[in-house]
Design a protein around this motif. Sequence first.
Motif, PDB file in Angstrom:
ATOM      1  N   GLN A  43       0.826  -1.199   0.000  1.00 53.01           N
ATOM      2  CA  GLN A  43       0.000   0.000   0.000  1.00 53.01           C
ATOM      3  C   GLN A  43       0.863   1.252   0.000  1.00 53.01           C
ATOM      4  O   GLN A  43       1.961   1.273   0.555  1.00 53.01           O
ATOM      5  CB  GLN A  43      -0.988   0.015   1.162  1.00 53.01           C
ATOM      6  N   THR A  46      -7.627   2.036  -5.445  1.00 49.76           N
ATOM      7  CA  THR A  46      -7.109   3.378  -5.213  1.00 49.76           C
ATOM      8  C   THR A  46      -8.192   4.167  -4.503  1.00 49.76           C
ATOM      9  O   THR A  46      -9.375   3.826  -4.568  1.00 49.76           O
ATOM     10  CB  THR A  46      -6.734   4.093  -6.531  1.00 49.76           C
ATOM     11  N   ILE A  78      -4.025   7.339  -1.962  1.00 54.45           N
ATOM     12  CA  ILE A  78      -3.975   5.997  -1.365  1.00 54.45           C
ATOM     13  C   ILE A  78      -4.092   4.957  -2.470  1.00 54.45           C
ATOM     14  O   ILE A  78      -4.958   5.038  -3.334  1.00 54.45           O
ATOM     15  CB  ILE A  78      -5.097   5.797  -0.332  1.00 54.45           C
ATOM     16  N   MET A  84      -3.681   0.516  -2.942  1.00 53.28           N
ATOM     17  CA  MET A  84      -3.501  -0.758  -2.248  1.00 53.28           C
ATOM     18  C   MET A  84      -3.558  -1.898  -3.243  1.00 53.28           C
ATOM     19  O   MET A  84      -4.399  -1.916  -4.139  1.00 53.28           O
ATOM     20  CB  MET A  84      -4.575  -0.966  -1.196  1.00 53.28           C
ATOM     21  N   TYR A  88      -3.603  -6.153  -3.104  1.00 53.42           N
ATOM     22  CA  TYR A  88      -3.822  -7.291  -2.206  1.00 53.42           C
ATOM     23  C   TYR A  88      -3.635  -8.563  -3.006  1.00 53.42           C
ATOM     24  O   TYR A  88      -4.390  -8.830  -3.942  1.00 53.42           O
ATOM     25  CB  TYR A  88      -5.235  -7.211  -1.631  1.00 53.42           C
TER      26      TYR A  88
END
Length: 156
Positions: A75, A106, A111, A113, A115
């Motif tokens: 992240q 996003t 920000i 991320m 995963y």
Amino acid sequence: MASSGLYCHLVALIFVAVTIQQGTCIKCWTCRSDSDPKCADPFDNSTVPISDCKQEPTLEHLPGIRPTMCRKIRQKVEGQWRYFRSCAYLGEPGIEGDERFCLMRTGTYNIFMEYCTCNSKDGCNSSISVRGFSFAGIAVLASLSSWLLLVFQRIW
């Protein structure tokens, strides 16, 4: 005829032995880059523990669910990259079962991320892995098949 049938059975047995992967217990790297910079990419596991996911605690909010995969979270928050590696309780490996792909999100305020989940092998959360046969497994299978073919041709 008997030799070719035996040969086929042996090759099939070897193929299964080389390609079967254990799915119920997996070991995953466990770290956070905010406390161990070696957890970031490129990943350096020299100081990072590998955890047996069957030893992970049961989570109160997920009763009866055990971790069966590894995960890597990358992240970026306000320009700073953070990495988290651990056992995963939920999800599926990659996108539609393909570990080469990760979920990306996003948000506002810069920000981002990513995963990623995997279950193809122990420690698969060291980087994005490709699911399927390992090159070593294919090489072993090919070598053993060739050797067995030569042996059976000499015997019969």
